[in-house]
Design an enzyme around this catalytic site. Structure first.
Site, mmCIF file in Angstrom:
data_model
loop_
_atom_site.group_PDB
_atom_site.id
_atom_site.type_symbol
_atom_site.label_atom_id
_atom_site.label_comp_id
_atom_site.label_asym_id
_atom_site.label_seq_id
_atom_site.Cartn_x
_atom_site.Cartn_y
_atom_site.Cartn_z
ATOM 1 N N CYS A 1 -14.386 73.095 28.410
ATOM 2 C CA CYS A 1 -13.687 74.114 28.041
ATOM 3 C C CYS A 1 -13.788 75.305 28.630
ATOM 4 C CB CYS A 1 -13.329 74.075 26.520
ATOM 5 S SG CYS A 1 -14.675 74.820 25.702
ATOM 6 N N THR B 1 -16.527 69.000 17.425
ATOM 7 C CA THR B 1 -16.131 69.424 18.754
ATOM 8 C C THR B 1 -15.329 68.390 19.607
ATOM 9 O OG1 THR B 1 -18.222 70.474 18.640
ATOM 10 C CG2 THR B 1 -17.379 70.562 20.734
ATOM 11 N N GLY B 2 -14.150 68.350 19.608
ATOM 12 C CA GLY B 2 -13.480 67.462 20.249
ATOM 13 C C GLY B 2 -11.680 67.727 20.515
ATOM 14 N N GLY B 3 -10.983 66.676 20.530
ATOM 15 C CA GLY B 3 -9.488 67.009 20.633
ATOM 16 C C GLY B 3 -8.862 67.485 19.370
#
Length: 455
Positions: free
Chosen positions: A242, A189-191
């Site tokens: 998000c 869960t990130g960029g």
């Protein structure tokens, strides 16, 4: 080599704990899940303050609400659900489904959600009999360590195996990448770069796509109610999620009324091009995100841009000069700024949303404010996202809520549109293997070839 040896030791300890844990009954497994959710709920204020103080992102009130809301929603939705042994039997087709653990889960977590992502992924992993190793963002390692300390304390009280939940206390890019290759499955869960690394690790991985939630506003809704919902979502945790609303698309003839509704509900409205350009160049200098504004208060953003935004402003609402690549404000904004677009026909509204998402945020989410079923159901025919929330708050609802049917999550899959393997909210059922026992169907009626092929 030292990195590899270190990670192998973590995985070995996790595997030992997991092999014992997977023999436990559904009741004991559920008790473990409840205990780690409840301890985060009980320590929401402490963890919220630690998260804001360490990361410099978001605000205490929202983070407290996130800790409490996500913990209780996650537990409520998994409470009483079978996740061990035979979980489903379909007598008609003679199939019994058997849940099996994956083994050791790895989880690389973001600085924007430094508490609930660790909690949620741990609850989902343990629900299926797995162990988990967490790798927090380097700028959120202290609060991450506290989260794991609290969760392990809760498990110890239930006499659970040690090392079911572990954390990498000094995370680095090398350790994050190594973890992805060392575990049986990784949740990333990130960029975009981190998600790409996860999918290139050689192991199964579940990543997320970029958010850029479009808000489509129809002509048959109360604009004041819309403004209240949109601002609630846009300002939640200073817009770092998000799921927060990003772009509002309104009928051309209702533009003035919409802007007034935003202002009446506490937003600072920019409706002149000079200040709009100042804001644009501040938050996206040269078209690239200014990381210094992520999770910042509206007045701080205003000061950086040279715009007199008052301290009490809930968000900044700004005009645009075009959509998609015509205006950088069409992008995802991880801070409390809303961009406003206008349309003539509903088809045009949908096209603006589609184009904005194609530029950034493909496959993620839309919020539709409409009471016209035909209009609502037209959106999915043109816009490819994994979630369409109708007359709801995106920021607090798209990740699952008590008043909708979306699974509670902190990892929102975006399907192949967003280069993801899932197009749903990641939940515990994504962290199990399912075997099938097939029985011969008694007295099955087998059609003839002619019957099978007849028109």
């Amino acid at each position: 080599m030292e990195t590899q040896v270190y990670l192998e030791s973590l995985v070995a300890a996790a595997r030992k704990a997991q092999q014992e844990f997977e023999t436990y009954s559904q009741e004991r497994v559920d008790a473990a899940c409840r205990s780690i959710g409840k301890v985060i709920y009980d320590n929401a204020e402490l963890l919220a303050h630690m998260a804001v103080d360490e990361t410099g992102m978001g605000n205490y009130t929202s983070k407290i609400a996130k800790c409490k809301g996500k913990s209780k929603t996650t537990w409520l939705r998994m409470k009483g659900k079978k996740s061990r042994g035979i979980i489903e039997w379909d007598e008609k087709i003679g199939i019994a489904k058997v849940a099996k653990p994956i083994g050791v889960i790895g989880s690389v977590t973001p600085t924007t959600n430094p508490v609930i992502t660790l909690m949620h992924n741990s609850m989902c992993s343990l629900k299926c009999g797995n162990a988990i190793i967490l790798c927090p963002h380097p700028r959120a390692k202290k609060v991450g360590a506290k989260v794991v300390e609290l969760m392990n304390g809760a498990l110890e009280q239930l006499d659970m195996p040690q090392n079911l939940i572990q954390i990498i206390p000094e995370p680095t890019m090398e350790l994050s990448a190594g973890l992805m290759s060392a575990v049986d499955l990784c949740i990333c869960t990130g960029g975009p770069s981190m998600v790409k690394a996860a999918y290139s690790s050689g192991k199964p991985a579940m990543g997320v796509g970029q958010g850029n939630v479009q808000v489509l506003v129809d002509r048959d809704v109360d604009l004041n109610e819309v403004a209240q919902m949109v601002l609630t979502g846009r300002t939640f945790d200073n817009g770092v999620l998000c799921t927060c609303e990003q772009n509002v698309i309104v009928p051309q003839e209702k533009r003035t009324e919409m802007l007034k509704a935003f202002a009446d509900n506490g937003a600072y409205v920019i409706d002149d091009e000079e200040n709009a350009e100042r804001l644009r160049e501040c938050v996206f200098p040269g078209g690239v995100l200014n990381k210094n504004v992520v999770g910042a208060n509206p007045d701080v953003i205003g000061e950086m841009a040279g715009i007199p935004v008052p301290p009490e402003a809930r968000a900044i609402v700004c005009r645009t000069k075009g959509y998609a690549r015509e205006d950088s404000l069409s992008k995802e904004k991880l801070f409390p700024v809303l961009a406003v677009f206008t349309y003539d026909r509903w088809e045009d509204c949908v096209e603006i949303a589609r184009a904005n998402l194609e530029m950034e945020g493909a496959g993620h989410s839309c919020v539709i404010h409409s009471n016209t079923k035909k209009h609502i159901e037209y959106v999915p025919t043109r816009v490819n996202v994994s979630r369409y929330a109708v007359n709801q708050i995106g920021g607090t609802g798209l990740g699952g809520a008590l008043d909708n049917g979306l699974n509670p999550t902190t990892t929102l899959g975006c399907g192949t549109w967003g280069n993801n393997v899932i197009s749903e909210n990641l939940y515990y059922h994504n962290l199990m293997n399912v075997s099938r026992i097939s029985y011969r169907i008694k007295d099955a009626v087998i059609p003839t070839d002619e019957e099978i092929w007849e028109k």
